[in-house]
Design a protein around this motif. Structure first.
Motif, PDB file in Angstrom:
ATOM      1  N   VAL A  92       0.806  -1.229   0.000  1.00  0.00           N
ATOM      2  CA  VAL A  92       0.000   0.000   0.000  1.00  0.00           C
ATOM      3  C   VAL A  92       0.840   1.282   0.000  1.00  0.00           C
ATOM      4  N   MET A  93       1.915   1.319   0.818  1.00  0.00           N
ATOM      5  CA  MET A  93       2.705   2.554   0.915  1.00  0.00           C
ATOM      6  C   MET A  93       3.514   2.802  -0.357  1.00  0.00           C
ATOM      7  N   GLY A  94       4.121   1.733  -0.874  1.00  0.00           N
ATOM      8  CA  GLY A  94       4.955   1.875  -2.070  1.00  0.00           C
ATOM      9  C   GLY A  94       4.152   2.323  -3.273  1.00  0.00           C
ATOM     10  N   PHE A 105       9.538  -1.935  -8.889  1.00  0.00           N
ATOM     11  CA  PHE A 105       9.866  -3.354  -8.793  1.00  0.00           C
ATOM     12  C   PHE A 105       9.279  -3.896  -7.503  1.00  0.00           C
ATOM     13  N   ASN A 106       8.772  -5.124  -7.588  1.00  0.00           N
ATOM     14  CA  ASN A 106       8.280  -5.801  -6.384  1.00  0.00           C
ATOM     15  C   ASN A 106       8.724  -7.248  -6.444  1.00  0.00           C
ATOM     16  N   ARG A 107       9.031  -7.839  -5.280  1.00  0.00           N
ATOM     17  CA  ARG A 107       9.496  -9.234  -5.254  1.00  0.00           C
ATOM     18  C   ARG A 107       8.529 -10.129  -6.022  1.00  0.00           C
ATOM     19  N   THR A 108       7.233  -9.954  -5.774  1.00  0.00           N
ATOM     20  CA  THR A 108       6.229 -10.734  -6.491  1.00  0.00           C
ATOM     21  C   THR A 108       5.871  -9.956  -7.759  1.00  0.00           C
ATOM     22  N   THR A 109       6.321 -10.459  -8.912  1.00  0.00           N
ATOM     23  CA  THR A 109       6.224  -9.690 -10.162  1.00  0.00           C
ATOM     24  C   THR A 109       4.773  -9.379 -10.538  1.00  0.00           C
ATOM     25  N   SER A 110       3.865 -10.313 -10.234  1.00  0.00           N
ATOM     26  CA  SER A 110       2.474 -10.090 -10.647  1.00  0.00           C
ATOM     27  C   SER A 110       1.933  -8.777 -10.054  1.00  0.00           C
ATOM     28  N   LYS A 111       2.417  -8.429  -8.842  1.00  0.00           N
ATOM     29  CA  LYS A 111       1.934  -7.181  -8.216  1.00  0.00           C
ATOM     30  C   LYS A 111       2.477  -5.965  -8.972  1.00  0.00           C
ATOM     31  N   THR A 112       3.698  -6.084  -9.483  1.00  0.00           N
ATOM     32  CA  THR A 112       4.273  -4.980 -10.265  1.00  0.00           C
ATOM     33  C   THR A 112       3.432  -4.766 -11.525  1.00  0.00           C
ATOM     34  N   MET A 138      10.329   0.545  -0.109  1.00  0.00           N
ATOM     35  CA  MET A 138       9.119   0.583   0.736  1.00  0.00           C
ATOM     36  C   MET A 138       8.702  -0.855   1.045  1.00  0.00           C
ATOM     37  N   VAL A 139       9.657  -1.616   1.598  1.00  0.00           N
ATOM     38  CA  VAL A 139       9.361  -3.010   1.952  1.00  0.00           C
ATOM     39  C   VAL A 139       9.281  -3.132   3.465  1.00  0.00           C
ATOM     40  N   GLN A 140       8.839  -4.302   3.895  1.00  0.00           N
ATOM     41  CA  GLN A 140       8.701  -4.556   5.324  1.00  0.00           C
ATOM     42  C   GLN A 140      10.036  -4.294   6.030  1.00  0.00           C
ATOM     43  N   ALA A 141       9.964  -3.679   7.215  1.00  0.00           N
ATOM     44  CA  ALA A 141      11.203  -3.406   7.943  1.00  0.00           C
ATOM     45  C   ALA A 141      11.843  -4.716   8.398  1.00  0.00           C
ATOM     46  N   GLY A 162      12.448   3.808   3.126  1.00  0.00           N
ATOM     47  CA  GLY A 162      11.292   4.590   3.580  1.00  0.00           C
ATOM     48  C   GLY A 162      10.414   3.854   4.581  1.00  0.00           C
ATOM     49  N   GLY A 163      10.849   2.658   5.005  1.00  0.00           N
ATOM     50  CA  GLY A 163      10.022   1.871   5.933  1.00  0.00           C
ATOM     51  C   GLY A 163      10.207   2.299   7.380  1.00  0.00           C
ATOM     52  N   ASN A 164       9.421   1.686   8.240  1.00  0.00           N
ATOM     53  CA  ASN A 164       9.553   1.948   9.676  1.00  0.00           C
ATOM     54  C   ASN A 164      10.693   1.102  10.219  1.00  0.00           C
ATOM     55  N   THR A 165      11.891   1.506   9.885  1.00  0.00           N
ATOM     56  CA  THR A 165      13.077   0.738  10.252  1.00  0.00           C
ATOM     57  C   THR A 165      13.625   1.215  11.585  1.00  0.00           C
TER      58      THR A 165
HETATM   59  P1  NDP Z   1       4.390  -4.060   4.228  1.00  0.00           P
HETATM   60  O1  NDP Z   1       5.115  -3.577   5.455  1.00  0.00           O
HETATM   61  O2  NDP Z   1       3.235  -4.956   4.417  1.00  0.00           O
HETATM   62  O3  NDP Z   1       5.487  -4.754   3.268  1.00  0.00           O
HETATM   63  C1  NDP Z   1       5.089  -5.434   2.101  1.00  0.00           C
HETATM   64  C2  NDP Z   1       6.118  -5.238   1.021  1.00  0.00           C
HETATM   65  O4  NDP Z   1       7.395  -5.784   1.428  1.00  0.00           O
HETATM   66  C3  NDP Z   1       5.723  -5.985  -0.244  1.00  0.00           C
HETATM   67  O5  NDP Z   1       6.118  -5.226  -1.347  1.00  0.00           O
HETATM   68  C4  NDP Z   1       6.533  -7.270  -0.130  1.00  0.00           C
HETATM   69  O6  NDP Z   1       6.743  -7.912  -1.348  1.00  0.00           O
HETATM   70  C5  NDP Z   1       7.819  -6.718   0.429  1.00  0.00           C
HETATM   71  N1  NDP Z   1       8.645  -7.756   1.034  1.00  0.00           N
HETATM   72  C6  NDP Z   1       8.405  -8.455   2.162  1.00  0.00           C
HETATM   73  N2  NDP Z   1       9.421  -9.323   2.395  1.00  0.00           N
HETATM   74  C7  NDP Z   1      10.297  -9.168   1.377  1.00  0.00           C
HETATM   75  C8  NDP Z   1      11.538  -9.770   1.061  1.00  0.00           C
HETATM   76  N3  NDP Z   1      12.084 -10.695   1.842  1.00  0.00           N
HETATM   77  N4  NDP Z   1      12.175  -9.365  -0.073  1.00  0.00           N
HETATM   78  C9  NDP Z   1      11.643  -8.415  -0.864  1.00  0.00           C
HETATM   79  N5  NDP Z   1      10.467  -7.804  -0.610  1.00  0.00           N
HETATM   80  C10 NDP Z   1       9.810  -8.179   0.503  1.00  0.00           C
HETATM   81  O7  NDP Z   1       3.954  -2.813   3.321  1.00  0.00           O
HETATM   82  P2  NDP Z   1       3.411  -1.368   3.673  1.00  0.00           P
HETATM   83  O8  NDP Z   1       3.181  -0.718   2.375  1.00  0.00           O
HETATM   84  O9  NDP Z   1       2.320  -1.386   4.681  1.00  0.00           O
HETATM   85  O10 NDP Z   1       4.667  -0.676   4.404  1.00  0.00           O
HETATM   86  C11 NDP Z   1       5.932  -0.532   3.785  1.00  0.00           C
HETATM   87  C12 NDP Z   1       6.868   0.078   4.828  1.00  0.00           C
HETATM   88  O11 NDP Z   1       6.356   1.367   5.187  1.00  0.00           O
HETATM   89  C13 NDP Z   1       6.948  -0.725   6.125  1.00  0.00           C
HETATM   90  O12 NDP Z   1       8.232  -0.617   6.675  1.00  0.00           O
HETATM   91  C14 NDP Z   1       5.959  -0.037   7.020  1.00  0.00           C
HETATM   92  O13 NDP Z   1       6.247  -0.216   8.399  1.00  0.00           O
HETATM   93  C15 NDP Z   1       6.139   1.417   6.602  1.00  0.00           C
HETATM   94  N6  NDP Z   1       4.987   2.282   6.833  1.00  0.00           N
HETATM   95  C16 NDP Z   1       3.722   1.811   6.676  1.00  0.00           C
HETATM   96  C17 NDP Z   1       2.621   2.636   6.900  1.00  0.00           C
HETATM   97  C18 NDP Z   1       1.220   2.145   6.688  1.00  0.00           C
HETATM   98  O14 NDP Z   1       0.287   2.915   6.988  1.00  0.00           O
HETATM   99  N7  NDP Z   1       1.020   0.954   6.168  1.00  0.00           N
HETATM  100  C19 NDP Z   1       2.821   4.054   7.330  1.00  0.00           C
HETATM  101  C20 NDP Z   1       4.182   4.450   7.385  1.00  0.00           C
HETATM  102  C21 NDP Z   1       5.225   3.592   7.178  1.00  0.00           C
HETATM  103  P3  NDP Z   1       5.725  -9.057  -1.850  1.00  0.00           P
HETATM  104  O15 NDP Z   1       4.588  -8.350  -2.504  1.00  0.00           O
HETATM  105  O16 NDP Z   1       6.533  -9.851  -2.811  1.00  0.00           O
HETATM  106  O17 NDP Z   1       5.319  -9.849  -0.640  1.00  0.00           O
END
Ligand code: NDP
Length: 468
Positions: free
Chosen positions: A12-14, A31-38, A72-75, A99-102
């Protein structure tokens, strides 16, 4: 044609951040790990300057050098995985922005590991949820000035704009400084949300008025010193009806979730010895809320030991309004004081006025009073705590009797108000010149020979307290 910027991670954030960047005239490789989402994301936005990349190699090759890449991936492990795959493909002078909550320490480590490669690494706190990401988040970047010079224009163009037109972004410091500020922002958010929940609970229990009516009270507070995003959406949440017209919020299970940034704030505070009791109380309150079954069972066996109420029901809503504003200011004071201490510990050289300034719009804790907080911190840099800065010293002082009344009334009624209580306790402890810590020191020295300092002469002392 090469893209202006690249973005990895299309949850959602990306997605929203990519659309925001694109809407400011940038071509964005995604780019996204899961290409179908891209593919799905780009197909849903035809005509936009978004370039779908199936591999990281294709992604890197598609971006203008020196490259600017936002993650913008999971922290946590996901960031390590992506950075590990990305770095061998990058060149000296490229910039990665997480840009994640790292956790700020993780950014410190990643940045340090890349110094020799000449690849810049920044931790960029992003706040404002999906709408913020799409239309203007508050951005909290940390990293080397050389990297900031590369990304400043981009980040300023996508950031929220404060009422005076200033973009809500500034380089906050080196390494993990931006992530640390974002974490504390979230901690502050926990505290304010808990205060709001306790306000609702107290009014509901003490005045016995409906959820809808309380929603109207919050709505009216938007025209007062309480004006803020969280008060605004509280009115919306309280006013929302379920299909049958009853308040939806009353059917939401009372177990609060958490993603951990409140806990990180408290851990950060504990690790440097900074007090943030209201944020701690908010984290504990969420933890207690999750023990639903135990609470339900305990509610049938534990006595309340209530006391007669002294709450003045006529003026209670006004009292509550004053107490809420007072406690919110005390919570911001704790958060800013934590950042001040962290800055000294880590040599971040944080400008707290700039931090308050970029919290004015786009982020979850945005509030009308942040403009004045920023000005006060700028004009009174010698003050060690927001509570000592005018006009807040006076504003808090004027409302303290209300804060005391709210804590007393809740205590008499057996209503848990840990955030209000801890805010008051923090204030009282902070303004107390002589605390009973001398007793603690005496006891420590008595059982463990930990020594103590005296008020009347310098040095460390030990006493044989127990004689045969
Ligand atoms: P998520 O935190 O749910 O992360 C999902 C994304 O991370 C997907 O694109 C997923 O790819 C990717 N991902 C997960 N594991 C891997 C891996 N091992 N290698 C590569 N890619 C991976 O997404 P959000 O959009 O909610 O948040 C993104 C970041 O922004 C997080 O750090 C979050 O804490 C932060 N944030 C979120 C907010 C919110 O309101 N949601 C607000 C502010 C910051 P795939 O599709 O392939 O699974």
């Amino acid at each position: 044609m090469t893209s202006d910027v690249g973005l990895i991670g299309l949850a959602v954030m990306g997605q929203n951040l990519a659309l925001n960047m694109e809407s400011r005239g940038n071509t964005v490789s995604v780019f996204n790990r899961t290409t179908s989402k891209t593919m799905d994301f780009v197909e849903r936005h035809p005509g936009n300057n978004l370039k779908a990349c199936r591999t990281l190699e294709e992604f890197v090759d598609s971006i203008k050098s020196p490259r600017r890449i936002m993650l913008m991936v999971q922290a946590g492990r996901a960031v390590d995985a992506v950075v590990g795959q990305l770095v061998p493909l990058l060149d000296e002078g490229d910039t990665i922005m997480d840009g994640g909550n790292t956790y700020y320490e993780d950014t410190e480590k990643r940045a340090a590991s890349l110094v020799d490669s000449g690849i810049h690494y920044m931790g960029v706190g992003v706040s404002g949820g999906e709408l913020g990401a799409r239309f203007g988040p508050s951005l909290m970047p940390g990293g080397p000035p050389a990297a900031w010079a590369m990304v400043k224009d981009l980040l300023e163009s996508i950031a929220a704009k404060a009422p005076d037109g200033e973009p809500c972004v500034a380089l906050l410091g080196p390494g993990g400084a931006g992530n640390a500020v974002k974490t504390v922002h979230n901690g502050c958010e926990y505290g304010v949300m808990q205060l709001i929940a306790e306000t609702y609970h107290s009014i509901r229990r003490i005045l016995g008025i409906s959820t809808n009516e309380i929603g109207h009270i919050f709505e009216s507070w938007q025209n007062t010193e309480l004006s803020s995003y969280l008060v605004e959406i509280t009115a919306i949440v309280l006013g929302h009806s379920d299909e049958d017209g009853e308040p939806l919020v009353e059917r939401i299970l009372d177990q609060a979730g958490a993603k951990g940034t409140g806990k990180w704030t408290v851990e950060m505070a504990l690790s440097i010895g900074a007090p943030v009791p209201t944020i701690g109380a908010a984290v504990d309150a969420r933890n207690i809320s999750s023990t639903k079954e135990e609470r339900v069972a305990a509610s049938t066996v534990l006595d309340a030991g209530l006391l007669p109420s002294t709450a003045d029901e006529e003026s209670y809503v006004t009292t509550m309004q004053e107490a809420l504003y007072c406690a919110i200011l005390i919570t911001y004071a704790q958060a800013l004081s934590l950042l001040d201490k962290l800055s000294a510990e880590r040599n971040y050289n944080l400008d707290l006025a700039a931090v308050a300034s970029l919290w004015r719009a786009g982020c979850i804790i945005r509030a009308g009073f942040l403009d004045d907080i920023s000005k006060a911190l700028q004009e009174q840099p010698d003050k060690s705590n927001l509570l000592l800065c005018e006009p807040f010293r006076t504003e808090v002082a004027n409302r303290l009797p209300s804060l005391r009344k709210v804590v007393i009334a809740a205590t008499q009624h057996g209503i848990p108000v840990p955030a209000f209580t801890s805010a008051l306790q923090y204030y009282d402890a902070y303004r107390t010149a002589t605390l009973p810590a001398n007793i603690i020191q005496g006891l420590r020295d008595c059982f463990g020979a930990h020594t103590y300092k005296r008020t009347d002469r310098p040095g460390s002392f030990h006493t044989e307290w127990i004689t045969e």
